[in-house]
Design an enzyme around this catalytic site. Structure first.
Site, PDB file in Angstrom:
ATOM      1  N   GLY A 274      61.832 -20.090 -53.548  1.00 31.46           N
ATOM      2  CA  GLY A 274      63.041 -19.585 -52.874  1.00 31.46           C
ATOM      3  C   GLY A 274      64.231 -20.513 -53.089  1.00 31.46           C
ATOM      4  O   GLY A 274      64.312 -21.235 -54.079  1.00 31.46           O
TER       5      GLY A 274
ATOM      6  N   HIS B 195      60.709 -32.512 -35.512  1.00 38.83           N
ATOM      7  CA  HIS B 195      61.825 -31.744 -36.094  1.00 38.83           C
ATOM      8  C   HIS B 195      62.107 -30.561 -35.175  1.00 38.83           C
ATOM      9  O   HIS B 195      61.779 -29.420 -35.476  1.00 38.83           O
ATOM     10  CB  HIS B 195      61.426 -31.284 -37.503  1.00 38.83           C
ATOM     11  CG  HIS B 195      62.537 -30.609 -38.239  1.00 38.83           C
ATOM     12  ND1 HIS B 195      63.802 -31.141 -38.357  1.00 38.83           N
ATOM     13  CD2 HIS B 195      62.568 -29.435 -38.920  1.00 38.83           C
ATOM     14  CE1 HIS B 195      64.559 -30.323 -39.060  1.00 38.83           C
ATOM     15  NE2 HIS B 195      63.838 -29.272 -39.402  1.00 38.83           N
TER      16      HIS B 195
HETATM   17  C1  LMR Z   1      66.523 -27.134 -40.886  1.00 38.69           C
HETATM   18  O1  LMR Z   1      66.552 -28.003 -40.009  1.00 38.69           O
HETATM   19  O2  LMR Z   1      67.516 -26.843 -41.552  1.00 38.69           O
HETATM   20  C2  LMR Z   1      65.239 -26.423 -41.166  1.00 38.69           C
HETATM   21  O3  LMR Z   1      64.236 -26.873 -40.326  1.00 38.69           O
HETATM   22  C3  LMR Z   1      65.380 -24.940 -41.109  1.00 38.69           C
HETATM   23  C4  LMR Z   1      65.601 -24.410 -39.717  1.00 38.69           C
HETATM   24  O4  LMR Z   1      65.051 -23.352 -39.409  1.00 38.69           O
HETATM   25  O5  LMR Z   1      66.347 -25.000 -38.943  1.00 38.69           O
END
Ligand code: LMR
Length: 314
Positions: free
Chosen positions: A15, A181
């Site tokens: 992608g 994250h």
């Molecule tokens: C990001 O931080 O850009 C990635 O983890 C994609 C998202 O869905 O935020």
């Protein structure tokens, strides 16, 4: 004269991020690239490969990209970067992708185990900390050879917002974002310096808080703008910085989701912390001194990661 073998980089997922990864890997002459996707995307990976190879004449790059749907072409890769999976749409959380992306990860991890068990593997798929956990468990790769990418991306966003607020060069911003994250990641404001000067002396509290918030919501901001996908330039560069540190044994200290075994009081979970990446993979895990409020913020971030990881059915 001894001939050194050209490195092989397997990119799983053709992608937007996969295409950018292939381009940057070639432009940095890191090695030959296998851009892999499922048969339904054969035209996409073959097309991107051909397009990038044609570009290589312009600046004289000698690395080549192959678009493939056959895991045998990925076999023996030195580095694998996984971007396979579905991106979120506006209004979704990364955790909403767990079931669908876990299904894909099961297949990817089993194939890595079979075809490239010696690779250094970097996961970019979301929800990141849970996906990298599943990847390592299923692939059974050594723990120091599997990492999640997001810390470099989150730190890069934080540095950019700081440089923008100050009108300074980003080169002079030193910073670190710890944790999962997710929306409660931990930008270490107190540890951030600009040209050696503490950031807390350069910006007022309200501006610092706004930068922290924007960093935490950095992925969602882009999802909101793109509408049909998520960020792809900065995630690709971030993953490449980790791959490069491994391939060239740079021994850079980069924030990555690494398997913790007691560090930070965490055991058996992947979590975003500073690590040294060199030819040995994750060679060291660093533990900066944190004060009580930083520790509390990190614990909150860990509890979010733990909740998602504990719900993973392998
Ligand atoms: C990001 O931080 O850009 C990635 O983890 C994609 C998202 O869905 O935020």
């Amino acid at each position: 004269m001894t001939q050194t073998r050209k490195k092989k980089i397997g990119l799983i997922g053709g992608g937007q991020i996969g295409g950018n990864l292939a381009l940057i890997a070639v432009q940095k002459s890191l090695g030959d690239v296998m851009l892999f996707d499922i048969p339904a995307a054969e035209g996409l990976v073959k097309g991107k490969a051909l397009d990038i190879n044609q570009l290589s004449a312009v600046d004289g790059y000698d690395c080549r990209v192959t678009g493939t749907t056959d895991w045998k072409d990925v076999a023996g890769s030195d580095v694998i970067i996984i971007t396979a999976g579905v991106p979120r749409k506006p209004g979704m959380s990364r955790e909403d992708l767990l079931d669908i992306n876990l299904k894909i990860m099961r297949d990817v991890a089993a194939n890595i185990k079979q075809h490239a068990p010696n690779a250094f593997v970097i996961n970019v798929a979301n929800p990141l900390d849970a996906m990298v956990f599943a990847l390592q468990k299923i692939s059974e790769l050594p723990k120091h050879m599997v990492v999640g990418m997001a810390g470099v991306l989150d730190t890069s966003r934080f540095k950019f917002f700081v440089a923008e607020a100050l009108g300074s060069s980003i080169r002079d911003v030193e910073a670190l974002v710890l944790g999962g994250h997710g929306d409660d990641m931990v930008p270490l404001v107190r540890h951030t310096t600009v040209g050696g000067v503490p950031l807390t002396e350069l910006l007022p509290q309200d501006k610092l808080e706004a930068i922290v918030k924007r960093t935490r919501e950095g992925g969602a901001e882009l999802v909101g703008l793109y509408k049909t996908g998520s960020a792809y330039f900065a995630p690709a560069s971030s993953a490449i910085s980790m791959a490069e540190s491994f391939l060239l044994d740079r021994k850079r200290i980069l924030p990555a989701a690494a398997l913790l075994e007691g560090q930070y009081g965490i055991n058996g979970y992947f979590f975003g912390v500073p690590v040294q990446i060199g030819a040995g993979g994750v060679e060291k895990i660093l533990t900066p001194q944190l004060n009580d409020s930083e520790k509390a913020a990190l614990e909150k971030s860990f509890q979010s990661v733990k909740k998602t990881v504990d719900s993973v059915k392998l």
